[in-house]
Write an enzyme that holds these catalytic residues in place. Structure first.
Site: not given
Ligand code: APR
Length: 245
Positions: A99-100, A117, A128, A145, A187
């Protein structure tokens, strides 16, 4: 303590995967989210980690992410990250589902890492769709960008956003294949990621929960190991190297 039983399950596993959260990077000096000094104790999610927050105040969100990116760039993978990479090299660990967003598993040498994630060192253009790596801290905040001059945002999943469907599909595939999962430093309260380790249990596999504190997996885990990530992997590697009696 559960470490002995955990070692036995790891030794017997045929398809072991590792599922990690912020706790695996805590001993690299990166703050967790919900612990006593967690990020969500000091900051409001709504102000920093939602698409609305970014549209409302991209500068504020970028200042926070630039601070976290600096922490990540200055951090080193710890003994737990390195042990997980070693176990993959030894053929024991088949994949890391994390999840890191700090990229420390890859920097430790893990090859098969599924980032549910996103990754804080990657950016994408809100106009774009350009995607790129941030090799160093952005010079201007918010960064623009290089293709269209639109706003760049961190390529991470914010609250209220869907997870990358390809990564989620890969994670479900690995969980269905696994006969054991090491759940380390999470958790487990954030979905859909949090339910992935339960798939291993539902299919008759083993869930080993490594966490110095109780968490949502305690009541269902095959083994609860009340240790930090570094303590656990130090003992696990020592036990695996030790000739079996
Ligand atoms: N070793 C192992 N576990 C640890 C350590 C350590 N040294 N230090 C803390 N922990 C545990 C805490 O007890 C806690 O259960 O790590 C867990 C961290 O939980 P959270 O802060 O909720 O982090 P995480 O589970 O990764 O959060 C999931 O929430 O905010 C979102 O997108 C963000 O990916 C994150 C998701």
């Amino acid at each position: 303590m559960g470490i002995e039983r955990a070692v036995e399950h790891v030794k017997r596993s045929r398809h072991l995967i590792v599922f990690t959260g912020a706790g695996v990077s805590a001993e690299s000096g990166i703050p967790t989210f919900r612990g006593p000094d967690g990020l969500w104790r000091r900051y409001r999610v709504e102000d920093l980690a939602t698409p609305e927050a970014f549209l409302r105040n991209p500068k504020l969100v970028w200042e926070w992410y630039a601070w976290r990116l600096k922490l990540v760039k200055n951090a080193e993978p710890n003994e737990a990250h390195r042990a997980i990479a070693l176990l993959e090299k030894l053929g024991l660990v088949k994949a890391v589902i994390t999840q890191n967003v700090d990229g420390l598993h890859q920097r430790a040498g893990s090859k098969r890492v599924i980032e549910l994630h996103g990754n804080i060192s990657r950016v994408k253009c809100v106009e774009c769709g350009y995607k790129g790596e941030l090799d160093e801290l952005p010079k201007e905040i918010p960064p623009r960008c290089p293709i269209c001059g639109g706003l760049l945002r961190p390529d991470v999943v914010w609250f209220g956003e869907p997870l990358p469907s390809d990564k989620l599909a890969e994670a479900y595939r690995e969980a269905r294949e696994a006969d054991a999962v090491l759940v380390v430093g999470t958790s487990g309260v954030v979905e859909p990621a949090g339910s992935i380790p339960l798939i291993v249990l539902e299919r008759g596999g083993v869930l080993i929960n490594v966490n110095p504190e109780p968490n949502r997996y305690d009541p269902v885990a095959t083994v609860n190991v009340r240790m930090t990530a570094v303590q656990f992997f130090r003992d696990l590697i020592r036990a695996l190297k030790a000739p079996s009696p």
